[in-house]
Write an enzyme that holds these catalytic residues in place. Structure first.
Site, short mmCIF file in Angstrom:
data_model
loop_
_atom_site.label_atom_id
_atom_site.label_comp_id
_atom_site.label_asym_id
_atom_site.label_seq_id
_atom_site.Cartn_x
_atom_site.Cartn_y
_atom_site.Cartn_z
N LEU A 104 0.81 -1.21 0.00
CA LEU A 104 0.00 0.00 0.00
C LEU A 104 0.84 1.26 0.00
O LEU A 104 0.42 2.29 -0.50
CB LEU A 104 -0.93 0.02 1.23
CG LEU A 104 -2.06 -1.00 1.24
CD1 LEU A 104 -2.80 -0.94 2.57
CD2 LEU A 104 -3.02 -0.77 0.09
N GLY A 105 2.03 1.19 0.55
CA GLY A 105 2.89 2.36 0.62
C GLY A 105 4.01 2.13 1.60
O GLY A 105 4.13 1.07 2.22
N LEU A 109 10.14 4.76 8.15
CA LEU A 109 10.42 3.71 9.13
C LEU A 109 9.69 2.41 8.84
O LEU A 109 10.04 1.38 9.43
CB LEU A 109 10.03 4.18 10.55
CG LEU A 109 10.82 5.35 11.15
CD1 LEU A 109 10.29 5.67 12.53
CD2 LEU A 109 12.31 5.05 11.21
N ASP A 226 2.61 15.75 13.43
CA ASP A 226 2.85 15.31 12.05
C ASP A 226 1.61 15.50 11.18
O ASP A 226 1.36 14.70 10.28
CB ASP A 226 3.28 13.84 12.03
CG ASP A 226 4.03 13.48 10.76
OD1 ASP A 226 4.50 14.39 10.05
OD2 ASP A 226 4.15 12.27 10.45
#
Length: 490
Positions: A104-105, A109, A226
């Site tokens: 998926l991606g 990390l 984030d």
């Protein structure tokens, strides 16, 4: 064909192995994985400790019970098909019980894969598996980020935040089984829009749901650090899900109840209640206002001035980022972006906040949006909106006037992913990013007021019907179809 780690061989699966970075089982990856999730046994269990060439890392999740033998789904998702499928899965849950369907991606990390349980019949619920190779973490700081992610995921129970269904550990790998969002991320949606920006109503919708997610995180003591469109995922129903918590940190929270004086308009609304405190209302605030850190982390375009200078920061960094986030939704770019990272950081400290003209005139809604952004993108964190009373005072801003916060999940999202039948089933086919584009300005909530008042005439036949009359309309269609069939028989 499904890809199973149970039968994976290096020669036949070089491409997937290059994505997963999983070594072949005969080297150092044992398939005798353990799982510390909401599935726990009555036996004494301890958190696993991974020994890496640099240090040992303990990923203990203290919120999980070690003496419960029953499934403990989170309240808001207790009836979800994911929990139902997990209830019939083997215990302890191991990586070999999952089918890895496709990547998926990936992040700096971790890598994320689409998967499902082998034991669930097709069509079965889909999950996202976040895999972290602890041996490839570049520094001790990265280890602390993994701990932060584990701690946050174990604590969350909110419709706009991911549910942690299981944590699978093996050798130097740590895997988190979480929700899968078929709509991709908000950044991809923005790139498909003209000039990479959203209509004001849609920006209000997404920012309102993110505001609730941040409010919940802050009530638990987590400072997120984030926020950006790339970390806002779109669920299957079109509502959002905030992801990636590796940069978060936790601080103490002291919940308080404040009495707030009402303005004249609110006093008139409360007058009929004949309350002893009709000129006041109670306001609950749970904000980690004592949080403090000197780490400079996050995306440079979203960094607050106190982060850039290294003077130390607290909970107010999330409200700065929230202002930048709303600016990007409305204007298609961040307010202080420069040609280089260094230029961007200088602009954050010194450049005046400006709002480009979008054309088509101005109105009160856009003026309210600019005022909210100005008050959020305030360089002095002590004066920044939300720094003291958090989301409670941001919700009161005129930009969010008309938002029914307890009913926001009933609001029809502006965009709903169209999931192909293959994805609804076993997910073996590649998913195309297709969406059902609704009316940007028709955000009704079961016939009640939605996020905005529509000032223009609604276009389209279905929009004229309204949600209250939709059932009647469908009934008339069925009656017409039945009468048509009777005439054909005659």
């Amino acid at each position: 064909m499904y890809l199973s780690l149970e039968t994976m061989e290096l020669e036949e699966n070089k491409d997937l192995l290059s994505l997963t970075q999983f070594p072949p089982a005969e080297l150092d990856l044992s398939l005798s994985f353990t799982s510390t999730s909401s599935f726990t046994t009555s036996s004494n269990s301890t958190s696993s400790t991974f020994t890496t060439p640099r240090s040992s890392l303990s990923l203990s999740l203290p919120s999980f019970s070690s003496n419960s033998s029953t499934l403990s789904p989170h309240p808001h998702s207790s009836h979800s098909p994911q929990w139902h499928s997990l209830s019939s899965s083997p215990f302890p849950l191991q990586l070999q019980h999952l089918y890895l369907i496709r990547p998926l991606g990936s992040g700096h990390l971790s890598k994320v894969f689409l998967c499902r349980l082998k034991t669930s019949p097709s069509p079965s619920p889909l999950f996202a598996l976040k895999v972290i190779d602890l041996n490839t973490l570049p520094s001790e700081t990265s280890h602390s980020h993994v701990l932060a992610e584990a701690r946050a995921l174990a604590s969350l129970d909110h419709p706009f935040l991911p549910t942690l269904y299981a944590r699978i550990e093996a050798s130097h790998y740590s895997c988190f089984l979480i929700d899968y969002c078929p709509g991709g991320d908000l950044h991809s949606l923005l790139r498909r829009r003209p000039h990479s920006r959203l209509p004001l109503a849609a920006a209000r919708f997404y920012s309102a749901e993110i505001l609730l997610a941040l409010e919940y995180l802050h009530s638990l003591g987590f400072v997120y650090r984030d926020l950006k469109p790339e970390n806002v995922l779109i669920q299957s129903d079109g509502h959002v899900m905030l992801s990636d918590f590796d940069l978060s940190f936790i601080a103490p929270v002291s919940p308080k109840v404040h009495r707030r004086r009402l303005n004249r308009q609110n006093q008139q609304q409360k007058k009929e209640k004949r309350s002893n405190f009709e000129n006041e209302e109670l306001e609950f605030v749970a904000e980690p206002d004592t949080a403090f850190s000197k780490d400079c982390v996050g995306t440079h375009e979203y960094l607050s001035p106190e982060m850039v200078t290294g003077a130390g920061h607290g909970n107010a960094v999330d409200w700065w980022a929230f202002g930048v986030f709303l600016y990007e939704l409305l204007y298609g770019r961040t307010p202080f972006k420069g040609p280089t990272k260094e230029a961007t950081l200088k602009n954050i400290l010194n450049k005046e906040l400006r709002f480009p003209s979008l054309g088509g005139g101005d109105d009160d809604d856009m003026a309210n949006a600019r005022d909210l952004i100005r008050r959020l993108v305030e360089r002095d964190p002590r004066r920044r909106l939300g720094a003291t009373r958090g989301a409670a005072e941001i919700k009161r801003h005129p930009f969010f006037k008309g938002v029914q916060w307890p009913l926001i999940r009933c609001v029809t999202p502006p965009v709903v992913p169209i999931v192909p039948e293959a994805e609804k089933g076993d997910g073996t086919h590649t998913v195309k990013e297709t969406f059902k584009w609704g009316s940007w300005n028709n955000m009704t909530c079961g016939g009640r007021k939605g996020l905005i008042k529509n000032k223009k005439k609604k276009k389209g036949f279905l929009s004229k019907i309204g949600l209250n009359n939709m059932g009647l309309f469908c009934g008339l269609l069925r009656l017409k179809s039945r009468n048509g069939r009777k005439k054909e028989k005659k």
